[in-house]
Design a protein around this motif. Sequence first.
Motif, PDB file in Angstrom:
ATOM      1  N   LYS A   1      49.339  40.874  56.122  1.00  0.00           N
ATOM      2  CA  LYS A   1      48.624  41.271  54.909  1.00  0.00           C
ATOM      3  C   LYS A   1      48.578  40.078  53.953  1.00  0.00           C
ATOM      4  CE  LYS A   1      48.120  45.713  55.932  1.00  0.00           C
ATOM      5  NZ  LYS A   1      46.784  46.356  56.047  1.00  0.00           N
ATOM      6  N   PRO A   2      47.694  39.126  54.204  1.00  0.00           N
ATOM      7  CA  PRO A   2      47.658  37.925  53.349  1.00  0.00           C
ATOM      8  C   PRO A   2      47.275  38.255  51.914  1.00  0.00           C
ATOM      9  CG  PRO A   2      45.732  38.011  54.779  1.00  0.00           C
ATOM     10  CD  PRO A   2      46.637  39.109  55.230  1.00  0.00           C
ATOM     11  N   THR A   3      47.726  37.416  50.989  1.00  0.00           N
ATOM     12  CA  THR A   3      47.385  37.578  49.573  1.00  0.00           C
ATOM     13  C   THR A   3      46.894  36.244  49.014  1.00  0.00           C
ATOM     14  OG1 THR A   3      49.635  37.064  48.819  1.00  0.00           O
ATOM     15  CG2 THR A   3      49.119  39.387  49.269  1.00  0.00           C
ATOM     16  N   LEU A   4      46.110  36.327  47.968  1.00  0.00           N
ATOM     17  CA  LEU A   4      45.548  35.133  47.333  1.00  0.00           C
ATOM     18  C   LEU A   4      45.500  35.324  45.828  1.00  0.00           C
ATOM     19  CD1 LEU A   4      43.970  32.395  47.457  1.00  0.00           C
ATOM     20  CD2 LEU A   4      41.879  33.757  47.676  1.00  0.00           C
ATOM     21  N   ALA A   5      45.899  34.309  45.103  1.00  0.00           N
ATOM     22  CA  ALA A   5      45.723  34.263  43.656  1.00  0.00           C
ATOM     23  C   ALA A   5      45.268  32.856  43.293  1.00  0.00           C
ATOM     24  CB  ALA A   5      47.020  34.612  42.929  1.00  0.00           C
ATOM     25  N   VAL A   6      44.381  32.753  42.303  1.00  0.00           N
ATOM     26  CA  VAL A   6      43.859  31.453  41.896  1.00  0.00           C
ATOM     27  C   VAL A   6      44.153  31.211  40.420  1.00  0.00           C
ATOM     28  CG1 VAL A   6      42.039  31.506  43.634  1.00  0.00           C
ATOM     29  CG2 VAL A   6      41.553  32.352  41.327  1.00  0.00           C
ATOM     30  N   LEU A   7      44.347  29.951  40.084  1.00  0.00           N
ATOM     31  CA  LEU A   7      44.602  29.566  38.703  1.00  0.00           C
ATOM     32  C   LEU A   7      43.317  29.679  37.890  1.00  0.00           C
ATOM     33  CD1 LEU A   7      46.700  28.319  36.709  1.00  0.00           C
ATOM     34  CD2 LEU A   7      45.811  26.081  37.392  1.00  0.00           C
ATOM     35  N   ASP A   8      43.371  30.393  36.776  1.00  0.00           N
ATOM     36  CA  ASP A   8      42.211  30.514  35.887  1.00  0.00           C
ATOM     37  C   ASP A   8      42.062  29.204  35.116  1.00  0.00           C
ATOM     38  OD1 ASP A   8      40.263  31.078  34.036  1.00  0.00           O
ATOM     39  OD2 ASP A   8      41.075  33.017  33.448  1.00  0.00           O
ATOM     40  N   GLN A   9      41.130  28.371  35.566  1.00  0.00           N
ATOM     41  CA  GLN A   9      41.009  27.036  34.989  1.00  0.00           C
ATOM     42  C   GLN A   9      40.338  27.031  33.626  1.00  0.00           C
ATOM     43  OE1 GLN A   9      39.728  24.004  37.736  1.00  0.00           O
ATOM     44  NE2 GLN A   9      40.743  24.989  39.464  1.00  0.00           N
ATOM     45  N   LEU A  10      39.739  28.153  33.238  1.00  0.00           N
ATOM     46  CA  LEU A  10      39.155  28.229  31.901  1.00  0.00           C
ATOM     47  C   LEU A  10      40.239  28.302  30.832  1.00  0.00           C
ATOM     48  CD1 LEU A  10      36.152  30.689  32.443  1.00  0.00           C
ATOM     49  CD2 LEU A  10      36.106  28.199  32.342  1.00  0.00           C
ATOM     50  N   LEU A  11      41.463  28.631  31.225  1.00  0.00           N
ATOM     51  CA  LEU A  11      42.563  28.758  30.264  1.00  0.00           C
ATOM     52  C   LEU A  11      43.410  27.490  30.172  1.00  0.00           C
ATOM     53  CD1 LEU A  11      43.794  32.376  31.130  1.00  0.00           C
ATOM     54  CD2 LEU A  11      42.108  31.666  29.405  1.00  0.00           C
ATOM     55  N   ILE A  12      43.249  26.576  31.137  1.00  0.00           N
ATOM     56  CA  ILE A  12      43.998  25.315  31.124  1.00  0.00           C
ATOM     57  C   ILE A  12      43.447  24.437  30.007  1.00  0.00           C
ATOM     58  CG2 ILE A  12      44.475  23.225  32.480  1.00  0.00           C
ATOM     59  CD1 ILE A  12      45.976  25.647  33.464  1.00  0.00           C
ATOM     60  N   PRO A  13      44.270  23.701  29.257  1.00  0.00           N
ATOM     61  CA  PRO A  13      45.702  23.444  29.462  1.00  0.00           C
ATOM     62  C   PRO A  13      46.632  24.351  28.666  1.00  0.00           C
ATOM     63  CG  PRO A  13      44.876  21.946  27.813  1.00  0.00           C
ATOM     64  CD  PRO A  13      43.710  22.812  28.227  1.00  0.00           C
TER      65      PRO A  13
ATOM     66  N   GLU B   1      47.210  27.683  28.882  1.00  0.00           N
ATOM     67  CA  GLU B   1      47.869  28.799  29.554  1.00  0.00           C
ATOM     68  C   GLU B   1      47.688  28.671  31.062  1.00  0.00           C
ATOM     69  OE1 GLU B   1      47.643  33.722  29.688  1.00  0.00           O
ATOM     70  OE2 GLU B   1      46.382  32.580  28.293  1.00  0.00           O
ATOM     71  N   LYS B   2      48.746  28.945  31.818  1.00  0.00           N
ATOM     72  CA  LYS B   2      48.668  28.987  33.274  1.00  0.00           C
ATOM     73  C   LYS B   2      48.718  30.449  33.713  1.00  0.00           C
ATOM     74  CE  LYS B   2      50.991  24.562  34.233  1.00  0.00           C
ATOM     75  NZ  LYS B   2      52.146  23.922  34.924  1.00  0.00           N
ATOM     76  N   LYS B   3      47.564  30.962  34.108  1.00  0.00           N
ATOM     77  CA  LYS B   3      47.463  32.361  34.522  1.00  0.00           C
ATOM     78  C   LYS B   3      46.762  32.431  35.872  1.00  0.00           C
ATOM     79  CE  LYS B   3      45.326  36.782  33.248  1.00  0.00           C
ATOM     80  NZ  LYS B   3      44.455  37.480  32.261  1.00  0.00           N
ATOM     81  N   TYR B   4      47.353  33.175  36.797  1.00  0.00           N
ATOM     82  CA  TYR B   4      46.769  33.324  38.128  1.00  0.00           C
ATOM     83  C   TYR B   4      46.073  34.678  38.251  1.00  0.00           C
ATOM     84  CZ  TYR B   4      49.012  29.075  39.701  1.00  0.00           C
ATOM     85  OH  TYR B   4      49.384  27.757  39.845  1.00  0.00           O
ATOM     86  N   ILE B   5      44.912  34.646  38.887  1.00  0.00           N
ATOM     87  CA  ILE B   5      44.092  35.841  39.067  1.00  0.00           C
ATOM     88  C   ILE B   5      44.190  36.289  40.520  1.00  0.00           C
ATOM     89  CG2 ILE B   5      41.759  36.799  38.883  1.00  0.00           C
ATOM     90  CD1 ILE B   5      41.107  34.367  37.058  1.00  0.00           C
ATOM     91  N   ASP B   6      44.542  37.542  40.743  1.00  0.00           N
ATOM     92  CA  ASP B   6      44.599  38.073  42.103  1.00  0.00           C
ATOM     93  C   ASP B   6      43.194  38.191  42.686  1.00  0.00           C
ATOM     94  OD1 ASP B   6      47.373  38.340  42.198  1.00  0.00           O
ATOM     95  OD2 ASP B   6      47.324  40.324  41.271  1.00  0.00           O
ATOM     96  N   ILE B   7      43.049  37.810  43.948  1.00  0.00           N
ATOM     97  CA  ILE B   7      41.766  37.889  44.652  1.00  0.00           C
ATOM     98  C   ILE B   7      41.949  38.834  45.854  1.00  0.00           C
ATOM     99  CG2 ILE B   7      39.922  36.594  45.799  1.00  0.00           C
ATOM    100  CD1 ILE B   7      40.282  35.834  42.886  1.00  0.00           C
ATOM    101  N   PRO B   8      41.614  40.119  45.683  1.00  0.00           N
ATOM    102  CA  PRO B   8      41.817  41.084  46.768  1.00  0.00           C
ATOM    103  C   PRO B   8      40.643  41.221  47.720  1.00  0.00           C
ATOM    104  CG  PRO B   8      41.189  42.256  44.791  1.00  0.00           C
ATOM    105  CD  PRO B   8      41.237  40.780  44.420  1.00  0.00           C
ATOM    106  N   ASP B   9      39.463  40.680  47.326  1.00  0.00           N
ATOM    107  CA  ASP B   9      38.273  40.896  48.144  1.00  0.00           C
ATOM    108  C   ASP B   9      37.222  39.820  47.861  1.00  0.00           C
ATOM    109  OD1 ASP B   9      37.100  41.655  45.661  1.00  0.00           O
ATOM    110  OD2 ASP B   9      37.720  43.724  45.978  1.00  0.00           O
ATOM    111  N   VAL B  10      36.116  39.857  48.598  1.00  0.00           N
ATOM    112  CA  VAL B  10      35.085  38.830  48.431  1.00  0.00           C
ATOM    113  C   VAL B  10      34.392  38.946  47.080  1.00  0.00           C
ATOM    114  CG1 VAL B  10      34.689  38.529  50.906  1.00  0.00           C
ATOM    115  CG2 VAL B  10      33.344  40.219  49.658  1.00  0.00           C
TER     116      VAL B  10
END
Length: 373
Positions: A20-32, A34-43
């Motif tokens: 059951k792989p999982t993916l989260a990506v760094l929200d680059q609009l918030l850098i520098p 805040e470092k916040k990761y967004i869960d990616i559950p689907d296409v």
Amino acid sequence: MGTMTGSNNLQSLKYSSGDKPTLAVLDQLLIPHEKKYIDIPDVEAAWGVIRSMQIRGAPLIAIVALLGLAVDLNSNAKTIGELDAIKDDGDALMKFIETKLDYLSTSRPTAVNLFNAIAELKGVLQNAKAKFNGEGTIRGCLCKAVVQHTEFMLERDVQDNRHIGKFGAEEILKGKEGKVTIMTICNTGSLATAGYGTALGVARALQEMDKLESIIALETRPYNQGSRLTAFEIVEEKMPGGTLICDSAAGAMMRTKKIDAVVVGADRCCANGDTANKIGTYNVSVVAAGHGVPVYVASPFTTLDVSLTNGDGITIEERPSNELISSAKAPPSINCWNPAFDVTPAKFIAGIITEKGVILPEADGSFDVPAFV
């Protein structure tokens, strides 16, 4: 495979493999800030973060799209239910997966890496389907092929970037003694890739060789990828002489200070060497030509598009007017033209740095990219 991240403490994504792989990506609009990761559950979520530019950078766009598919097929309850309904019909399963890939291809039009990655995965799936020998299920075979190939791409990206950095550093240092100062635009580092970076990877390689005097980052209006992201990476990685300047100061700096090379990324390189990159790259190349500063394009092999003769055939994405108006604090009613990319003609490019070596121009200033490919 475990958890995959970037090659340093700057992680553009967090991916965990398994059943059951999982993916989260760094929200680059918030850098520098805040470092916040967004869960990616689907296409759909993958498409959304690409379209909104919460993640960007041609290599990273391709990787997030395909990792999003891998997670969708293997971990998303809704998609698993749809796959259950298809049962074990190989043709129907292929159509189902290809429809999702075609949807992902609509997220952004200019970066060729995404289209190349999708075409490559489709070929892998066709091959897996053709070679299926009846062990297990065709569904399991295809879903496994998606995961395996995408994880391979993730690892390959980091290694390719390291090779780009090495070849680029060696090319820039040819005939030079001592350390060098380079200038770059947009963000082409760990935040634009799976790790290490392309143009900024060249700076990293120079730093590792103790040959980097300083790196100059252009702010890159209107999204400020240079001031928000590249400056952030420079500070995080403690790169020597890191300096931020506004886009319009590039010429003044070249005139008054020593700049050894400009190194930029690429979203698409045509057969003759014309290159699409972040808006403002063309301006910098013209200014550099006027000051005798060589411009190098750091371009993964997947960015080379020999199907296009020259840059006139590149589709240039135009972003919504409000993105420029809001960032510029302009009157809301003003007309606005907001292209995300421009095309730098081959005549302004000194070399195209790939993970397989550096492509140098022909006598007439153009490049023979097809021969290299």
